[in-house]
Design an enzyme around this catalytic site. Structure first.
Site, short mmCIF file in Angstrom:
data_model
loop_
_atom_site.label_atom_id
_atom_site.label_comp_id
_atom_site.label_asym_id
_atom_site.label_seq_id
_atom_site.Cartn_x
_atom_site.Cartn_y
_atom_site.Cartn_z
CG PHE A 119 0.65 -0.93 5.32
CD1 PHE A 119 0.80 -1.39 6.62
CD2 PHE A 119 -0.41 -0.07 5.05
CE1 PHE A 119 -0.08 -1.01 7.64
CE2 PHE A 119 -1.30 0.31 6.06
CZ PHE A 119 -1.13 -0.16 7.35
CB CYS B 129 -8.70 -6.37 5.47
SG CYS B 129 -8.26 -8.11 5.36
CB SER C 88 -7.48 2.12 0.78
OG SER C 88 -6.90 2.75 -0.34
CE LYS D 279 3.06 -0.84 -5.78
NZ LYS D 279 3.37 -0.22 -4.47
CD GLU E 83 -10.02 0.29 6.15
OE1 GLU E 83 -9.84 0.90 5.08
OE2 GLU E 83 -9.72 -0.91 6.30
P1 NAD Z 1 -3.43 1.58 -0.26
O1 NAD Z 1 -4.69 1.52 -1.03
O2 NAD Z 1 -2.92 2.90 0.16
O3 NAD Z 1 -2.23 0.92 -1.12
C1 NAD Z 1 -2.37 -0.37 -1.70
C2 NAD Z 1 -1.43 -0.47 -2.91
O4 NAD Z 1 -1.84 0.47 -3.92
C3 NAD Z 1 0.02 -0.14 -2.58
O5 NAD Z 1 0.85 -1.04 -3.26
C4 NAD Z 1 0.19 1.29 -3.10
O6 NAD Z 1 1.51 1.57 -3.50
C5 NAD Z 1 -0.77 1.33 -4.28
N1 NAD Z 1 -1.37 2.68 -4.51
C6 NAD Z 1 -1.59 3.65 -3.59
N2 NAD Z 1 -2.22 4.71 -4.16
C7 NAD Z 1 -2.40 4.38 -5.46
C8 NAD Z 1 -3.01 5.05 -6.58
N3 NAD Z 1 -3.53 6.26 -6.47
N4 NAD Z 1 -3.03 4.42 -7.77
C9 NAD Z 1 -2.50 3.18 -7.91
N5 NAD Z 1 -1.92 2.51 -6.90
C10 NAD Z 1 -1.86 3.09 -5.69
O7 NAD Z 1 -3.60 0.59 0.99
P2 NAD Z 1 -2.62 0.39 2.24
O8 NAD Z 1 -2.69 1.59 3.12
O9 NAD Z 1 -1.30 -0.09 1.78
O10 NAD Z 1 -3.32 -0.85 2.96
C11 NAD Z 1 -4.38 -0.73 3.87
C12 NAD Z 1 -5.71 -0.90 3.18
O11 NAD Z 1 -5.81 -2.17 2.56
C13 NAD Z 1 -6.89 -0.83 4.15
O12 NAD Z 1 -7.92 -0.09 3.56
C14 NAD Z 1 -7.30 -2.29 4.31
O13 NAD Z 1 -8.65 -2.51 4.68
C15 NAD Z 1 -7.04 -2.79 2.93
N6 NAD Z 1 -6.92 -4.25 2.92
C16 NAD Z 1 -7.99 -4.94 2.44
C17 NAD Z 1 -7.96 -6.31 2.44
C18 NAD Z 1 -9.12 -7.10 1.93
O14 NAD Z 1 -9.03 -8.31 1.92
N7 NAD Z 1 -10.18 -6.47 1.48
C19 NAD Z 1 -6.82 -6.98 2.92
C20 NAD Z 1 -5.75 -6.23 3.40
C21 NAD Z 1 -5.81 -4.85 3.40
#
Ligand code: NAD
Length: 499
Positions: A150, A282, A227, A174, A383
């Site tokens: 997000f 991130c 995440s 997605k 985090e």
């Molecule tokens: P999230 O992991 O909750 O969701 C990411 C995506 O995965 C979304 O599209 C979500 O719908 C999908 N998703 C959620 N649960 C799932 C599951 N069980 N199975 C399959 N798909 C699933 O992350 P968020 O809260 O949207 O974003 C924040 C996180 O992203 C933080 O941990 C941040 O550090 C990380 N992030 C990392 C980077 C990087 O470059 N490493 C960059 C941006 C954000």
């Protein structure tokens, strides 16, 4: 009436047969502003079939034409930055300037993709055996699904789709459920840029949609950013289903602050990095390892900057920090601050009770500074993804680097020092993918790629730039001989190379 937010398939909006609807909130008001239609298996099947068909033709489109479309797309993103930024702010909550910043950084990957001709150049060696030449080419993997978080609704998808598309793939995005609208605007811009229908698609929804994409035989590769626990699931399921996978996970970036550094300079940069975008980056900086007793002084200097941060609705003039993404996120962050305080941390600045006039129901957490946080506190070792700076203490550089390297995550790490020897040792010793020296957030630059180590990245390649080209293409080595050429050799049964 709330807005309906659907998908984009085959060059047009697509409502399909939703399994359910998901509320999309404005975090600054706490109000529901839209309803996202969650795609069904049939919608995913349709998107994949469309993408596969489109990819056949797209892969054969000349590099000149692909490059021209990327240049046009770059111009359109510049022209529509205001519209994109407003979509980001209304769903994510970050301030308008920060949204413009993420669009600019995302656009840098489009800049890179405009030079895809150079990035795709292969190698050629002649006479590797007598009369035998070899050359290499990189061909698209096919249909790529991009699953995004997000926190950067434009930039993170743009780490993926410009490179995937320019290298000849079709792409299915997605977006994260809280922030889907910007992706649909990007889809319209690709259409206007002349990208053939079906090469870029958006399929919205939740876990079920991601699972359907991962298990679909018509999807060849998955780029995931989110995440760590979800990155692990996506990587394991993706590999089990025979996909190529890159899965970037969470972060808990540390900065070591050495006693020899310019503390005022460090405090200013640390404040910006810890509290920018409400810490929901991130590459945010939630942890400082203060060396040789500089912790309390640093905490006060950071506070001097942080008290001047204007928190509010990201669309209002002069606002520098918005709300966090949801009520659940607010509760989680406040709970971690409460817990750290109970474990003995000093609350130097407290954002738990922040209220913003006229936005009483928004998801507010103000800048918070916690000094002398015990290493066992979840506020330190998880985090936190909120506007909270935790300061832990170390006596020496050696102790500090051990603390940094003991972290589960290795997305980014920084050091503030004026000692070149320490800085050099740090860049070699630190276990992180993105390293800053007197730079608190070593943010991505498209032509260098981006990615972390340890639990911050699963898979072999970093994302976008040259590493992206590798991920979205398969290498082929072609060996050729022309019997008509004088000197062509007779076939032999031996494995020995003709010299
Ligand atoms: P999230 O992991 O909750 O969701 C990411 C995506 O995965 C979304 O599209 C979500 O719908 C999908 N998703 C959620 N649960 C799932 C599951 N069980 N199975 C399959 N798909 C699933 O992350 P968020 O809260 O949207 O974003 C924040 C996180 O992203 C933080 O941990 C941040 O550090 C990380 N992030 C990392 C980077 C990087 O470059 N490493 C960059 C941006 C954000």
């Amino acid at each position: 009436m709330t807005r309906i937010i659907s998908h984009w398939i085959d060059g047009a909006p697509h409502e399909g047969t939703p399994t359910h609807r998901i509320d999309v909130e404005d975090p600054a008001t706490g109000k529901v502003q839209g309803e996202l239609l969650a795609a069904s298996q049939a919608d995913v099947d349709h998107a994949v079939a469309v993408a596969r068909r489109a990819q056949n033709g797209w892969a054969k489109t000349s590099l000149a034409k692909r490059t021209a479309i990327m240049f046009k797309m770059r111009e359109l993103v510049l022209q529509h930055s205001d519209e994109l930024a407003k979509a980001i702010v209304s769903e994510h909550g970050k301030d308008y300037n920060d949204a413009i910043g993420e669009i600019q950084r995302g656009r840098e990957t489009l800049d890179f993709a405009c030079g895809i001709g150079a990035a795709l150049k292969g190698d050629y060696s002649f006479d590797v055996s007598s009369g035998v030449d070899i050359h290499s080419i990189r061909q698209p993997v096919g249909v790529v699904a991009g699953v995004c978080p997000f926190n950067f609704p434009v930039m993170v998808p743009m780490w993926m789709h410009p490179v995937a598309i320019a290298t000849g793939n079709a792409f299915i995005l997605k977006p994260a459920t809280p922030t889907p609208t910007a992706s649909l605007l990007v889809a319209k811009l690709y259409k206007e840029a002349g990208l053939p229908d079906g090469v870029f698609n958006v399929v919205a929804g939740d876990v079920e949609v991601v699972t359907a994409l991962i298990e679909h035989p018509g999807v060849d590769a998955i780029s995931f950013v989110g995440s760590t626990p979800v990155a692990r699931i996506v990587q394991e399921k993706g590999i089990a289903n025979g996909k190529r996978v890159q899965a970037l996970g969470g972060a808990n970036n540390h900065a070591i602050v050495m006693p020899d550094c310019d503390l005022e300079f460090a405090a200013q940069h640390i404040s910006a990095a810890a509290f920018g975008a409400a810490g929901e980056r991130c590459m945010a900086l939630p942890v400082v390892v203060a060396v040789g007793g500089v912790g309390p002084k640093l905490a006060e200097l950071v506070k001097e900057h942080a008290v001047n941060i204007t928190v509010g609705n990201g669309l209002d003039e002069g606002v520098q920090m918005g709300p966090v993404i949801s009520s659940a996120a607010k509760q989680r962050i406040v709970g971690l601050i409460d817990d750290a305080e109970q474990r003995g941390a000093t609350v130097v600045m407290d954002g738990r009770e922040l209220k913003v006039d006229g936005h009483e129901d928004g998801f507010w957490v103000g800048p918070t500074v916690l000094d002398d946080v015990p290493l066992e506190a979840p506020a330190y070792n998880q985090e936190i993804f909120g506007p909270v700076l935790t300061i832990v203490h170390a006596e020496t550089y050696a102790e500090a680097i051990n603390i940094v390297n003991a972290s589960e995550f290795g997305n980014g790490a920084a050091i503030f020092t004026n000692d070149g020897g320490i800085a050099r040792a740090f860049q070699l010793e630190v276990e992180a993918g993105m390293v800053g020296i007197n730079v608190p957030i070593p943010t991505p630059v498209a032509f260098y790629s981006f990615g972390g180590w340890k639990s911050s990245l699963m898979g072999d390649t970093h994302i976008h730039g040259p590493e992206g080209v590798k991920f979205y293409t398969r290498l082929k080595a072609i060996t050729s001989r022309w019997p008509s050429e004088s000197g062509a050799h007779e076939a032999t049964m031996s494995f020995k190379r003709e010299e």
